[in-house]
Every structure is written in structure tokens, then in C-alpha cells.
Scaffold this active site. Structure first.
Site, PDB file in Angstrom:
ATOM      1  CB  SER A   1      -0.887   0.005   1.248  1.00  0.00           C
ATOM      2  OG  SER A   1      -1.661   1.182   1.302  1.00  0.00           O
TER       3      SER A   1
ATOM      4  CG  HIS B   1     -11.801   4.434   0.557  1.00  0.00           C
ATOM      5  ND1 HIS B   1     -12.927   4.341   1.351  1.00  0.00           N
ATOM      6  CD2 HIS B   1     -12.008   5.511  -0.226  1.00  0.00           C
ATOM      7  CE1 HIS B   1     -13.762   5.317   1.069  1.00  0.00           C
ATOM      8  NE2 HIS B   1     -13.224   6.047   0.111  1.00  0.00           N
ATOM      9  CD  GLU B   2      -4.357   0.421  -1.217  1.00  0.00           C
ATOM     10  OE1 GLU B   2      -4.657   0.624  -2.413  1.00  0.00           O
ATOM     11  OE2 GLU B   2      -3.219   0.586  -0.760  1.00  0.00           O
ATOM     12  CG  LEU B   3      -4.792   2.718   6.795  1.00  0.00           C
ATOM     13  CD1 LEU B   3      -3.582   1.794   6.924  1.00  0.00           C
ATOM     14  CD2 LEU B   3      -4.432   4.136   7.231  1.00  0.00           C
TER      15      LEU B   3
ATOM     16  CB  ILE C   1      -4.686  -2.719   5.339  1.00  0.00           C
ATOM     17  CG1 ILE C   1      -4.368  -2.829   3.843  1.00  0.00           C
ATOM     18  CG2 ILE C   1      -3.514  -3.202   6.185  1.00  0.00           C
ATOM     19  CD1 ILE C   1      -3.285  -1.871   3.362  1.00  0.00           C
TER      20      ILE C   1
END
Length: 164
Positions: free
Chosen positions: A21, A89-91, A94
Site C-alpha cells: 500500500s 480506503h485501502e488502509l 488492511i
């Protein structure tokens, strides 16, 4: 015997060893690219999104699946990471996978102060002021929580030593 979550975790079929990421425009052609090549040379299966997401696009379902199917996520926090709603959003995904799938998460602070990420101070304060204007309060709170949670993990801190 073991919890349901532990049984489900043991039955996961990992597709990737590592999900990277990062903020593309900050580190794609430098640090992250070198890290990706090094990990591949050690024969790790690494997911690195090769396409920048454009403003107005949804996070691709395959990107979220790649996070879920990775045994570990490496987050390269850089100067403009928190400026990107897509990175945030990715975080969130995760950190959700860390809690629900016991995914390993390794933050790397690349030329940034970890305390700015923990407390959303410095340039992150203005990033979140902008996010508060553009996004719903619940979303921004979720991003802040995920950022603080990730920044509180044991991490690598890479500083610029060229001037020393």
C-alpha cells in the site's frame, strides 16, 4: 478447541505473501518500486497496484480482494499518503483484515514523522480538513481511526540521510 476466527484463519488460501500500500506519485518510481523488486527477487508473491486510481473511481473490487488474499500488508506512509482518499480506503480494509484475518501489517514511514500520522498533525491536519469538507463524517472518523491504529504498530522509519 479454538475459536471460530482461528479456524477460519487457518483455512484461508493466501494468494499473495505481501500487499503493498503506497501513494503512487510519492514513491512508485523510487522506494516502492525497489522494495517490490527486492521482495520478488526473494520469491515472494507481491501485489502492487500498477494503475493509479483516478478521482471519482471506486476502489476496484479486485484491489480489495488482493488485500484480503494477502498474508501481510506493507504500508509505505509518505508525504501525501493521507491526502489520498483511495489510500485511506485501502488502509481501512488492511486494518480490518488485521483484526478479522490476523493479517500481519508492517508500516514504513518514508521521510515522514510517525507522530504526525498517529495524531494527524502537521500536513495531515490540513489533509483531514479537506477530507472533512468532501466526505461524510463517519468515513473521515474511520480513516482517522485506521491511520492512528496503523501508526501505533511497530514500524520501520526511513529518514533522509543525504544531508548528514
Amino acid at each position: 478447541m479454538g475459536s471460530r476466527a482461528a479456524r477460519e484463519h487457518s483455512s484461508i488460501q493466501w494468494k499473495y505473501h505481501i500487499f503493498l500500500s503506497f501513494r503512487g506519485e510519492d514513491t512508485r518510481n523510487g522506494f516502492t518500486s525497489l522494495l517490490h523488486k527486492a521482495l520478488q527477487s526473494w520469491e515472494y508473491e507481491v501485489f502492487m497496484d500498477e494503475n493509479d486510481l483516478k478521482i471519482g473511481q471506486d476502489i476496484k473490487p479486485e484491489l480489495l480482494q488482493a488485500i484480503e488474499k494477502s498474508k501481510m500488508s506493507v504500508i509505505v506512509f509518505s508525504t501525501r499518503y493521507a491526502d489520498s482518499s483511495w489510500c485511506l480506503h485501502e488502509l481501512v480494509k488492511i486494518m480490518e483484515c488485521r483484526r478479522t484475518l490476523n493479517q500481519i501489517v508492517l508500516p514504513i514511514f518514508y521521510h515522514v514523522d510517525p507522530s504526525d500520522f498517529r495524531h494527524q498533525t502537521g500536513t495531515l491536519a490540513s489533509d483531514f480538513q479537506e477530507h472533512a469538507i468532501r466526505h461524510k463524517d463517519e468515513v473521515v472518523k474511520e480513516w482517522r481511526k485506521a491511520l492512528t491504529e496503523a501508526a501505533n504498530l511497530c514500524a520501520a522509519v526511513l529518514e533522509d540521510t543525504a544531508d548528514r
